[in-house]
Each structure stands twice: as structure tokens, then as C-alpha cells.
Design a protein around this motif. Structure first.
Motif, PDB file in Angstrom:
ATOM      1  N   ARG A  90       0.992  -1.227   0.194  1.00 59.15           N
ATOM      2  CA  ARG A  90      -0.030  -0.219   0.119  1.00 59.15           C
ATOM      3  C   ARG A  90       0.863   1.295  -0.030  1.00 59.15           C
ATOM      4  O   ARG A  90       0.685   2.327  -0.770  1.00 59.15           O
ATOM      5  CB  ARG A  90      -1.052   0.089   1.300  1.00 59.15           C
TER       6      ARG A  90
ATOM      7  N   GLU B  17       2.229   2.410  -3.286  1.00 56.10           N
ATOM      8  CA  GLU B  17       1.264   3.039  -4.321  1.00 56.10           C
ATOM      9  C   GLU B  17       1.598   4.511  -4.685  1.00 56.10           C
ATOM     10  O   GLU B  17       1.065   4.966  -5.789  1.00 56.10           O
ATOM     11  CB  GLU B  17      -0.145   2.851  -3.844  1.00 56.10           C
ATOM     12  N   SER B  18       2.394   5.089  -3.799  1.00 54.58           N
ATOM     13  CA  SER B  18       2.963   6.440  -3.975  1.00 54.58           C
ATOM     14  C   SER B  18       3.650   6.387  -5.306  1.00 54.58           C
ATOM     15  O   SER B  18       4.175   7.685  -5.822  1.00 54.58           O
ATOM     16  CB  SER B  18       3.702   6.983  -2.766  1.00 54.58           C
TER      17      SER B  18
ATOM     18  N   ALA C  52       3.008   6.073  -8.087  1.00 51.36           N
ATOM     19  CA  ALA C  52       1.875   6.245  -9.365  1.00 51.36           C
ATOM     20  C   ALA C  52       2.538   7.741  -9.543  1.00 51.36           C
ATOM     21  O   ALA C  52       2.345   7.967 -10.981  1.00 51.36           O
ATOM     22  CB  ALA C  52       0.827   6.412  -8.690  1.00 51.36           C
TER      23      ALA C  52
ATOM     24  N   SER D 208      -9.281  -1.356 -12.854  1.00 55.75           N
ATOM     25  CA  SER D 208      -9.763  -1.785 -11.323  1.00 55.75           C
ATOM     26  C   SER D 208     -11.415  -2.107 -11.728  1.00 55.75           C
ATOM     27  O   SER D 208     -11.730  -2.703 -12.442  1.00 55.75           O
ATOM     28  CB  SER D 208      -9.511  -0.822 -10.405  1.00 55.75           C
TER      29      SER D 208
ATOM     30  N   SER E  60      -7.721  -2.885  -0.151  1.00 52.37           N
ATOM     31  CA  SER E  60      -7.571  -1.845   0.568  1.00 52.37           C
ATOM     32  C   SER E  60      -8.660  -0.823   0.482  1.00 52.37           C
ATOM     33  O   SER E  60      -8.523   0.039   1.667  1.00 52.37           O
ATOM     34  CB  SER E  60      -6.320  -1.337  -0.223  1.00 52.37           C
TER      35      SER E  60
ATOM     36  N   ASP F  37       0.915  -4.894  -6.588  1.00 42.89           N
ATOM     37  CA  ASP F  37      -0.493  -3.898  -6.422  1.00 42.89           C
ATOM     38  C   ASP F  37      -0.802  -3.693  -5.045  1.00 42.89           C
ATOM     39  O   ASP F  37      -0.951  -4.708  -4.116  1.00 42.89           O
ATOM     40  CB  ASP F  37      -1.525  -4.768  -7.190  1.00 42.89           C
ATOM     41  N   GLY F  38      -1.110  -2.424  -4.529  1.00 45.10           N
ATOM     42  CA  GLY F  38      -1.307  -2.367  -3.417  1.00 45.10           C
ATOM     43  C   GLY F  38      -2.820  -2.195  -2.947  1.00 45.10           C
ATOM     44  O   GLY F  38      -3.039  -1.704  -1.945  1.00 45.10           O
ATOM     45  N   VAL F  39      -3.664  -2.141  -3.891  1.00 45.99           N
ATOM     46  CA  VAL F  39      -5.043  -1.979  -3.509  1.00 45.99           C
ATOM     47  C   VAL F  39      -5.649  -3.391  -3.610  1.00 45.99           C
ATOM     48  O   VAL F  39      -6.638  -3.648  -3.000  1.00 45.99           O
ATOM     49  CB  VAL F  39      -5.692  -1.136  -4.656  1.00 45.99           C
TER      50      VAL F  39
ATOM     51  N   SER G 160       2.475   0.276  -9.935  1.00 47.80           N
ATOM     52  CA  SER G 160       1.701   0.288  -8.843  1.00 47.80           C
ATOM     53  C   SER G 160       0.030   0.256  -9.510  1.00 47.80           C
ATOM     54  O   SER G 160      -0.111   0.416 -10.656  1.00 47.80           O
ATOM     55  CB  SER G 160       1.619   1.708  -8.075  1.00 47.80           C
ATOM     56  N   HIS G 161      -0.856  -0.015  -8.620  1.00 50.57           N
ATOM     57  CA  HIS G 161      -2.158  -0.333  -9.004  1.00 50.57           C
ATOM     58  C   HIS G 161      -2.679   1.281  -9.307  1.00 50.57           C
ATOM     59  O   HIS G 161      -3.325   1.337 -10.515  1.00 50.57           O
ATOM     60  CB  HIS G 161      -3.354  -0.749  -7.898  1.00 50.57           C
ATOM     61  N   SER G 162      -2.423   2.425  -8.850  1.00 50.92           N
ATOM     62  CA  SER G 162      -2.807   3.589  -9.038  1.00 50.92           C
ATOM     63  C   SER G 162      -2.108   4.364 -10.341  1.00 50.92           C
ATOM     64  O   SER G 162      -2.680   5.357 -10.771  1.00 50.92           O
ATOM     65  CB  SER G 162      -2.590   4.523  -7.837  1.00 50.92           C
TER      66      SER G 162
END
Length: 263
Positions: free
Chosen positions: A14, A17-18, A20, A112, A148, A188-190, A212-214
Motif C-alpha cells: 500500500r 502506491e505512491s 504512481a 480496476s 484496500s 498492486d497495493g489495492v 502500482s495499481h494507482s
């Protein structure tokens, strides 16, 4: 190796995710690479945003695809609060309007939760859908599994017209004639990455990227993969093969077995 699908990604993922913001900055570097794919055939593409996002989040991706030679469309349904009546009915109406406007099947790219919607659209109206490309979409989530953002999603359930938990298993199997590409990242952190992959087979594939996911909507590897998938001739679908000099951008993808394990 068995994975516990019921729990969300760990704190370290999670935190990652930064990244992104750096993926967004790196997206411009992908533009010269997209020349390797070539120009598109101007068929329509509908891009669906993730949970709590809107068309603003998919603008960079739509702009890239437009520059590649496609008629790109946002969903025009505001913020994605989950499967409200406004969204469930509005998406099908939007797909129908785009199909009627162009008189051609529409490719759907869903980020997503948007990818889960896209798969449901392909099931409801396969004659209108050319292919479905999902970006970190946990279409294998089942009742009780957590992401998340599950707590926030649960708070909004009173607004939902559809119980997405019970609907999700029905989004796994698409009509045989609709190609599906699942793009995912192991970091993936989500959502749990192995909930986002296909059982590989005819017109079914997975593409792994790093990121990342974001950041999936503007990750350079994702932009290249999506552009490549859209550039295929209609009714002539073939699995993705990264250009030789760019294979380092795409780790070897995995298949999905029937016991919710990544093999």
C-alpha cells in the motif's frame, strides 16, 4: 503456492502506491515506443475509471489512445461510487450510444472496478464489444474477500443497485467470441494481483507489468500493451508478444488455476 485471497494487500505494498506519481511522469517516455505499434484503425474505445475515480483519471490514457488513432470515449457518469442504478444503467446506455454512433463494435478498457464493469458489459451485450482489456481488475474477488478500499466500498453499499459480491463470479467467464486481456502487477497495493488474472486459453491472456495499481492508467508498459492490443485487426486476435528490445518491461506472466492459486 497458495495465497490468502481474503485479506487485502500488505502495508508495504500500500505504501508503494505512491509510485504512481513517478509513473505519470514517465508516461511521456512511452510516446516514441508507441510508434512500434503503429496507427490504429479508428475504431471506438470506451475507457471506464476505477472506484472513486472519474473520467478525469482516465484522461491521460484516452489522450494517448486518441493520438494512436482511435475514437476514445469516457463514460460520462461522474465519480465511480460503485454499482448504483445511475452507473449500471448508464454504462449500457453509453456503450449502446457509442456503438450506434460508430456502427462498429467497441473496445473496452477498464481500470480496476471499471474492468469488472467492462466484463459485465461484454456479457450483457457481446455483439457491441470488440474486446475487453482490464487494468488491475479483481474480477475473481468473491464474497468476503478484501481489498484496500473494501471499507469505503462497504459504506457506500446502501447506494448500490447490485450486490457486487454476488455478481463477481459471473464476470469471470466472458462470451467465447470476446477477446480478453488482463493486465496486472504483482506489487498492486489495492487488490490482490492473482484475483486480476485470466485462465489462459483461446482469446484469453495475462500481461504482467511492473508498477502500482494507482499508476496503471499511465504506466509506460501498460500504454504500450494496450496500444498493441487495440491495433490488432478485428477477428484476428493473437497473444501479446513484447518487442524484443522491450521485453524487460514485461515479466513473464502467469496462468490461473481453478483453486485460486497463481501457478
Amino acid at each position: 503456492m497458495t495465497n490468502d485471497a481474503s485479506s487485502p494487500p500488505g502495508a508495504w505494498l500500500r505504501l508503494l502506491e505512491s509510485r504512481a506519481v513517478f509513473e505519470l511522469g514517465a508516461s511521456a517516455a512511452s510516446f516514441p515506443l508507441l510508434r512500434l505499434v503503429g496507427r490504429g484503425d479508428q475504431h471506438p474505445v470506451l475507457v471506464l475509471p476505477g472506484f472513486m475515480a472519474s473520467d478525469r483519471s482516465t484522461a491521460p490514457l484516452r489522450n494517448v489512445l486518441r493520438s494512436q488513432g482511435y475514437w476514445t470515449h469516457g463514460w460520462q457518469l461522474g465519480r465511480n461510487l460503485g454499482p448504483t442504478s445511475h452507473i449500471v444503467d448508464g454504462m449500457l446506455e453509453r456503450l449502446s450510444a457509442i456503438y450506434e454512433r460508430h456502427q462498429r463494435p467497441v473496445s473496452i478498457v477498464g481500470w480496476s472496478l471499471g474492468g469488472i464493469y467492462g466484463r459485465r458489459l461484454a456479457i450483457r451485450a457481446p455483439e457491441m464489444v470488440r474486446q475487453v482489456i482490464t487494468l488491475g481488475s479483481p474480477f475473481r474477488l468473491e464474497e468476503g474477500d478484501q481489498s484496500s478500499v473494501s471499507r469505503l466500498f462497504d459504506r457506500l453499499k446502501p447506494l448500490h443497485a447490485v450486490n457486487l459480491g454476488s455478481e463477481l463470479p459471473n464476470a469471470v467467464e466472458l462470451p467465447a467470441g470476446v477477446p480478453a486481456t488482463a493486465i496486472y502487477t504483482r506489487t498492486d497495493g489495492v487488490v490482490r494481483w492473482f484475483q486480476c488474472i485470466e485462465k489462459v486459453g483461446p482469446m484469453r491472456e495475462n500481461i504482467e507489468v511492473r508498477g502500482s495499481h494507482s499508476g496503471l492508467g499511465f504506466n509506460p508498459a501498460v500504454l504500450l500493451a494496450v496500444s498493441d492490443r487495440l491495433a490488432q485487426r478485428e477477428h484476428d486476435w493473437r497473444p501479446f508478444h513484447a518487442p524484443t528490445l522491450l521485453r524487460h518491461m514485461f515479466p513473464r506472466s502467469v496462468d490461473f488455476d481453478g483453486d485460486r492459486k497463481a501457478s
